[in-house]
Design an enzyme around this catalytic site. Structure first.
Site, PDB file in Angstrom:
ATOM      1  N   GLU B 245       0.823  -1.215   0.000  1.00  0.00           N
ATOM      2  CA  GLU B 245       0.000   0.000   0.000  1.00  0.00           C
ATOM      3  C   GLU B 245       0.857   1.266   0.000  1.00  0.00           C
ATOM      4  O   GLU B 245       0.469   2.277   0.550  1.00  0.00           O
ATOM      5  CB  GLU B 245      -0.959   0.022   1.200  1.00  0.00           C
ATOM      6  CG  GLU B 245      -2.148  -0.920   1.082  1.00  0.00           C
ATOM      7  CD  GLU B 245      -3.018  -0.672  -0.152  1.00  0.00           C
ATOM      8  OE1 GLU B 245      -2.744  -1.338  -1.170  1.00  0.00           O
ATOM      9  OE2 GLU B 245      -3.941   0.134  -0.108  1.00  0.00           O
ATOM     10  N   SER B 376      11.813   7.551   8.785  1.00  0.00           N
ATOM     11  CA  SER B 376      11.965   9.008   8.809  1.00  0.00           C
ATOM     12  C   SER B 376      12.313   9.521   7.413  1.00  0.00           C
ATOM     13  O   SER B 376      12.769   8.772   6.555  1.00  0.00           O
ATOM     14  CB  SER B 376      13.075   9.413   9.782  1.00  0.00           C
ATOM     15  OG  SER B 376      14.337   9.197   9.180  1.00  0.00           O
ATOM     16  N   GLU B 378      14.668  11.348   6.504  1.00  0.00           N
ATOM     17  CA  GLU B 378      16.100  11.191   6.210  1.00  0.00           C
ATOM     18  C   GLU B 378      16.357   9.789   5.663  1.00  0.00           C
ATOM     19  O   GLU B 378      17.102   9.616   4.696  1.00  0.00           O
ATOM     20  CB  GLU B 378      16.937  11.432   7.462  1.00  0.00           C
ATOM     21  CG  GLU B 378      17.030  12.903   7.896  1.00  0.00           C
ATOM     22  CD  GLU B 378      15.760  13.413   8.558  1.00  0.00           C
ATOM     23  OE1 GLU B 378      14.936  12.584   8.999  1.00  0.00           O
ATOM     24  OE2 GLU B 378      15.576  14.649   8.625  1.00  0.00           O
TER      25      GLU B 378
HETATM   26  C1  LIG Z   1       4.085   9.474  16.646  1.00  0.00           C
HETATM   27  C2  LIG Z   1       4.898   8.242  16.436  1.00  0.00           C
HETATM   28  C3  LIG Z   1       4.274   7.014  16.396  1.00  0.00           C
HETATM   29  C4  LIG Z   1       5.026   5.860  16.259  1.00  0.00           C
HETATM   30  N1  LIG Z   1       4.383   4.636  16.283  1.00  0.00           N
HETATM   31  C5  LIG Z   1       5.118   3.503  16.250  1.00  0.00           C
HETATM   32  C6  LIG Z   1       4.506   2.223  16.417  1.00  0.00           C
HETATM   33  O1  LIG Z   1       3.288   2.111  16.566  1.00  0.00           O
HETATM   34  N2  LIG Z   1       5.285   1.127  16.448  1.00  0.00           N
HETATM   35  C7  LIG Z   1       6.635   1.192  16.281  1.00  0.00           C
HETATM   36  O2  LIG Z   1       7.286   0.166  16.283  1.00  0.00           O
HETATM   37  N3  LIG Z   1       7.262   2.386  16.117  1.00  0.00           N
HETATM   38  C8  LIG Z   1       6.530   3.535  16.115  1.00  0.00           C
HETATM   39  N4  LIG Z   1       7.162   4.752  15.978  1.00  0.00           N
HETATM   40  C9  LIG Z   1       8.625   4.797  15.947  1.00  0.00           C
HETATM   41  C10 LIG Z   1       9.225   5.280  14.658  1.00  0.00           C
HETATM   42  O3  LIG Z   1       9.195   4.301  13.701  1.00  0.00           O
HETATM   43  C11 LIG Z   1      10.659   5.747  15.001  1.00  0.00           C
HETATM   44  O4  LIG Z   1      10.533   6.922  15.759  1.00  0.00           O
HETATM   45  C12 LIG Z   1      11.487   6.018  13.791  1.00  0.00           C
HETATM   46  O5  LIG Z   1      11.840   4.832  13.175  1.00  0.00           O
HETATM   47  C13 LIG Z   1      12.771   6.800  14.138  1.00  0.00           C
HETATM   48  O6  LIG Z   1      13.475   6.188  15.151  1.00  0.00           O
HETATM   49  P1  LIG Z   1      13.974   6.979  16.426  1.00  0.00           P
HETATM   50  O7  LIG Z   1      12.807   7.677  16.988  1.00  0.00           O
HETATM   51  O8  LIG Z   1      14.705   6.048  17.297  1.00  0.00           O
HETATM   52  O9  LIG Z   1      14.957   8.077  15.867  1.00  0.00           O
HETATM   53  P2  LIG Z   1      16.482   7.855  15.446  1.00  0.00           P
HETATM   54  O10 LIG Z   1      16.572   6.673  14.572  1.00  0.00           O
HETATM   55  O11 LIG Z   1      17.322   7.933  16.628  1.00  0.00           O
HETATM   56  O12 LIG Z   1      16.695   9.127  14.539  1.00  0.00           O
HETATM   57  C14 LIG Z   1      17.016  10.413  15.031  1.00  0.00           C
HETATM   58  C15 LIG Z   1      17.265  11.317  13.839  1.00  0.00           C
HETATM   59  O13 LIG Z   1      18.384  10.829  13.112  1.00  0.00           O
HETATM   60  C16 LIG Z   1      18.050  10.619  11.754  1.00  0.00           C
HETATM   61  N5  LIG Z   1      18.805   9.503  11.214  1.00  0.00           N
HETATM   62  C17 LIG Z   1      18.930   8.262  11.747  1.00  0.00           C
HETATM   63  N6  LIG Z   1      19.692   7.509  10.965  1.00  0.00           N
HETATM   64  C18 LIG Z   1      20.075   8.275   9.925  1.00  0.00           C
HETATM   65  C19 LIG Z   1      20.894   8.052   8.769  1.00  0.00           C
HETATM   66  N7  LIG Z   1      21.454   6.871   8.531  1.00  0.00           N
HETATM   67  N8  LIG Z   1      21.085   9.079   7.915  1.00  0.00           N
HETATM   68  C20 LIG Z   1      20.509  10.295   8.141  1.00  0.00           C
HETATM   69  N9  LIG Z   1      19.737  10.546   9.206  1.00  0.00           N
HETATM   70  C21 LIG Z   1      19.522   9.553  10.083  1.00  0.00           C
HETATM   71  C22 LIG Z   1      16.566  10.363  11.784  1.00  0.00           C
HETATM   72  O14 LIG Z   1      15.978  10.618  10.538  1.00  0.00           O
HETATM   73  C23 LIG Z   1      16.114  11.325  12.856  1.00  0.00           C
HETATM   74  O15 LIG Z   1      15.974  12.609  12.327  1.00  0.00           O
HETATM   75  C24 LIG Z   1       6.427   5.928  16.113  1.00  0.00           C
HETATM   76  C25 LIG Z   1       7.045   7.176  16.134  1.00  0.00           C
HETATM   77  C26 LIG Z   1       6.299   8.327  16.289  1.00  0.00           C
HETATM   78  C27 LIG Z   1       7.016   9.624  16.324  1.00  0.00           C
END
Ligand SMILES: Cc1cc2nc3c(=O)[nH]c(=O)nc-3n(C[C@H](O)[C@H](O)[C@H](O)COP(=O)(O)OP(=O)(O)OC[C@H]3O[C@@H](n4cnc5c(N)ncnc54)[C@H](O)[C@@H]3O)c2cc1C
Lengths: 382, 392
Positions: B245, B376, B378
């Site tokens: 999807e 994300s 990024e």
């Molecule tokens: C409102 C909300 C609902 C969510 N619901 C769920 C859910 O139901 N189930 C679930 O499993 N997860 C859920 N998530 C989690 C979501 O998938 C993660 O927040 C996301 O994958 C980013 O991981 P992190 O928050 O650990 O950030 P990080 O991975 O720590 O990232 C921090 C920053 O670094 C950037 N970054 C990281 N790696 C790189 C790279 N290689 N190159 C460039 N930039 C990079 C990211 O883009 C971000 O800006 C939810 C998140 C939110 C905000």
């Protein structure tokens, strides 16, 4: 040209910095968010004793007789930890009293706030005004030896707590005219004054103010009747300058909070700060923060410029510019924190919220850009 | 080249539109009209109405309760729901674990779980992310120990959206710590939320509502039959699901609805005695966003046309996620701008701002998450750089 602070100014900044670090970290604001007042009277008193509340007001009311530069420096530092005490409303409402009030009025209405025993609010926005301080429907009719005030004001910052509120009202002229406007000092406790506290997005409070035929004496009128138009413009600029200074403090915190997080947070076995895409983003945040600091200086210097045209040009430039910087830095601040950035328990969201409030108060970007572009300076020498 | 939908497709859209009008209960319609936020219970009640019509899972195969519609019809259907401001159904059962089970589950699992996902009787949540495994999901640490006929789960998930309402959670768990690549030791496991040892603690988001949870697993016993597919193949399944999807990720209808909301607010807000909507500066500001949405809609149609020809949606769908979420956020910024001083308000205080403006501030805050979740932006850019542009 000299951008250095004087020795006194440096000392002042150091004292405020010390205070925010030791006595007012963000947790304090966080706790106060859910309280009825939203800020702390003991801290307010202390700010009075430290001389901050009267920094830009005359010695005759207990102030330090300095300028908005010092006021702006204080506000900028307080912004770094989101200190919630209502100092911007005081600087704006207090300036109305200091500029237009008699010596007797200054002593009566301003001195208690300078000492930290009372607080003031500034009521100028109405439902239709959309940032324009001259768009006023609230009426002031002569009544006996004084006036009868009738109308509604919105988003009176900290108006739920202020002992007295400086209110704009119209005695003649049509809705958007700069002529016919007056300023009154209205006690919150007067009959006919009703105050509805409302939460603002940043966890602070404002009031919806209703004046239902409130009788005030002539001793409550600041300056000449119907003559407050230019002063209202100047107060708007002063308020806008203060929001610019606070925003500058906010951006500095968000920049470094984010930079530190990039050093600490590991994904893919490395600190995420080692990803060049994020380095460049953070560099852009840094650049915007430097621009913000620069326009904060511009705002500090020009906030009280007697040349109204130059004052408007500079303040509108500073405000419109910092709104763009602020939007970028606080949004990226959240983005680079990932999931934790959208939790209420992380501070970055609090800064994001406050930045929006500051961007909107005393004129948003559209307002200031339009004003900037309508000034003679914009079309000069074309 | 033909940019239009066929007469049959347009007739289908009209049918959907008319049905929504008649089926949306008045109290939900009133909230939709004001773009208010729906409660979980309201979302579930709408889920049940859609299920009654057989429209809860348009993208599932017909045999298991889907509709058999093609990608265009599914797009039109979804856009109509969004444009009408109806409650958005939780994706975790319908769009995630359901399709995954359909593709990789066994018959017993399909029989046990799919009907209740479809009917809304059982609510699901997604347990992928962990405190130390976000963008780098493959480094996840939740352990599932093999105990013969069952697993024992220990560890923590986080950001688990609506775990507090869920009956079931699907997790990615580590079943082989010795695997050479970390992607290779992961399994896809279903766990009942009421199992002893599972706790979900809601977090408040910046939007002011408890939208996600920290979810802990402490010696949680899960029967082996809850393993989906093969042991240690969970990563492959999860990745396959990511492609599912992808033609709907842009949220075209969501943004179109938001622009409608913007115009209505601009119509109802007076400045200098005239509606904001009459001001050319305001119209230009709205139009600036709308033309970007038009561009993205066309890009979305291209992806749809590709899907019709049988091309699996590839990394191009990252484009839709990237710009789609940016436009969604741009719409919230626009709404706040149009509200002027009213945008100083928070929410839940009736009478302070007009009803249509009440729920803007929470959305403005919460939607900052749109560029973070579901991979994300990024990470989407990294995908495009590698997979489409072939950059090293
Ligand atoms: C409102 C909300 C609902 C969510 N619901 C769920 C859910 O139901 N189930 C679930 O499993 N997860 C859920 N998530 C989690 C979501 O998938 C993660 O927040 C996301 O994958 C980013 O991981 P992190 O928050 O650990 O950030 P990080 O991975 O720590 O990232 C921090 C920053 O670094 C950037 N970054 C990281 N790696 C790189 C790279 N290689 N190159 C460039 N930039 C990079 C990211 O883009 C971000 O800006 C939810 C998140 C939110 C905000």
């Amino acid at each position: 040209m000299n951008f250095d602070l004087t020795e006194d100014q440096t000392l002042l900044v150091d004292t405020v910095r010390e205070f925010v670090k030791k006595e007012s970290p963000v947790e304090r604001m966080r706790k106060l968010r859910s309280s009825e007042l939203g800020w702390d009277k003991a801290v307010w008193k202390k700010m009075g004793e430290l001389g901050w509340l009267g920094v830009m007001f005359p010695e005759s009311v207990g102030g330090a007789g300095m300028t908005f530069v010092e006021a702006g420096l204080i506000v900028q530092e307080l912004g770094t930890t989101l200190v919630p005490e209502p100092i911007i409303p005081l600087f704006v409402a207090g300036s109305a009293i200091a500029e237009a009030g008699s010596a007797e009025q200054q002593a009566r209405f301003l001195a208690p706030s300078v000492a930290g025993d009372q607080s003031l609010a500034f009521a100028f926005l109405e439902e239709q005004s959309r940032h324009d301080p001259h768009s006023v429907r609230t009426h002031a009719h002569p009544a006996g030896a004084g006036y009868r005030l009738r109308g509604k004001k919105r988003w009176v910052l900290s108006g739920h707590a202020a002992d007295a509120i400086v209110v704009s009202a119209r005695s003649s002229g049509d809705e958007a005219s700069a002529d016919g406007l007056s300023l009154f000092v209205v006690d919150r406790s007067l009959p006919g004054v009703s105050v509805q506290p409302v939460a603002t997005m940043d966890g602070q409070k404002a009031a919806l103010l209703e004046l239902a035929d409130v009788e005030v004496g002539a001793d409550r009128l600041l300056g000449g009747v119907g003559k407050a138009g230019p002063l209202l413009s100047a107060l708007m600029d002063l308020g806008a300058a203060a929001t610019v200074c606070e925003a500058s403090g906010i951006l500095q915190t968000v920049l470094w909070m984010t930079r530190n997080y990039l050093m600490e947070r590991k994904q893919f076995n490395v600190a995420i700060g080692s990803f060049q895409a994020l380095q460049h983003r953070t560099v852009d945040m840094f650049v915007e923060t430097e621009l913000a600091k620069s326009v904060a200086m511009l705002a500090m210097i020009k906030a009280q410029d007697p040349d109204a045209g130059e004052r408007r040009r500079a303040i509108s430039a500073a405000k419109a510019s910092i709104i763009e910087s602020g939007a970028f830095v606080t949004r990226q601040g959240i983005q680079l924190h990932g999931g934790i950035g959208v939790t209420d328990e992380h501070d970055v969201g609090l800064y994001f919220k406050r930045m929006h409030i500051l961007a909107t108060l005393f004129g948003d970007d559209a307002f200031h850009l339009a004003r900037y572009a309508s000034l003679p300076s914009f079309s000069a020498n074309v | 080249m033909d940019l239009s939908f066929s007469p049959e497709e347009l007739a289908f859209r009209d049918e959907v539109r008319a049905w929504i009008k008649s089926a949306l209960p008045p109290h939900l319609a009133a909230k939709a009209e004001m773009d208010a936020e729906f409660t979980h219970a309201e979302v579930m009640s709408w889920h049940k109405i859609l299920a009654g019509k057989g429209w809860a899972a348009p993208h599932w195969p017909k045999e298991v309760g889907g509709t058999g519609w093609d990608a265009s019809r599914r797009f039109l259907f979804s856009e109509e729901l969004e444009l009408a401001g109806t409650p958005r159904l939780s994706p975790f059962g319908l769009a995630m674990v359901g399709p995954l089970m359909i593709q990789f589950g066994n018959d017993a699992q399909k029989k046990r779980y799919l009907p209740k996902i479809l009917s809304g009787e059982e609510v699901w949540c997604q347990g992928y992310s962990e405190p130390n495994a976000g963008s780098d999901l493959a480094s996840l640490a939740l352990r599932a120990e093999d105990k013969g006929d069952h697993f024992i789960l220990n560890g923590q998930k986080t950001w688990t959206t609506y775990a507090q309402y869920a009956d079931w959670i699907f997790v990615l768990a580590r079943t082989n710590a010795e695997a050479k690549k970390k992607q290779e030791g992961i399994s896809f496991i279903l766990c009942e939320m009421k199992s002893p040892g599972v706790t979900a603690k809601p977090f408040l988001t910046t939007g002011g509502t408890p939208a996600f949870c920290e979810t802990w697993f402490e010696n949680v016993r899960v029967p082996k039959e809850n393993l989906v597919g093969e042991l240690n193949q969970g990563w492959t399944y999860a990745k396959a699901l990511l492609g599912h999807e992808r033609t709907l990720v842009a949220g075209i209808g969501i943004s179109a609805r938001a622009l409608l909301r913007a115009k209505r607010i601009a119509r109802d807000t007076l400045a200098g005695g005239r509606p904001l909507l009459d001001d050319p500066v305001i119209r230009t500001r709205i139009a600036t966003l709308e033309v970007r949405l038009d561009a993205l809609r066309m890009a979305n149609y291209r992806a749809l046309a590709g899907a019709k020809l049988g091309h699996a949606p590839g990394p191009e769908s990252s484009i839709l996620k990237l710009r789609g979420t940016e436009i969604q956020q741009g719409c919230m910024d626009l709404l706040m701008f149009l509200m002027g001083d009213n945008s100083l308000s928070w929410f839940n205080e009736p009478g302070v701002v007009p009803p249509r403006e009440q729920w803007v501030a929470p959305g403005f805050n919460y939607l900052r998450a749109a560029t973070i979740y579901a991979g994300s932006n990024e990470i989407q850019k990294n995908i495009i750089a590698k997979m489409i542009l072939g950059l090293p």
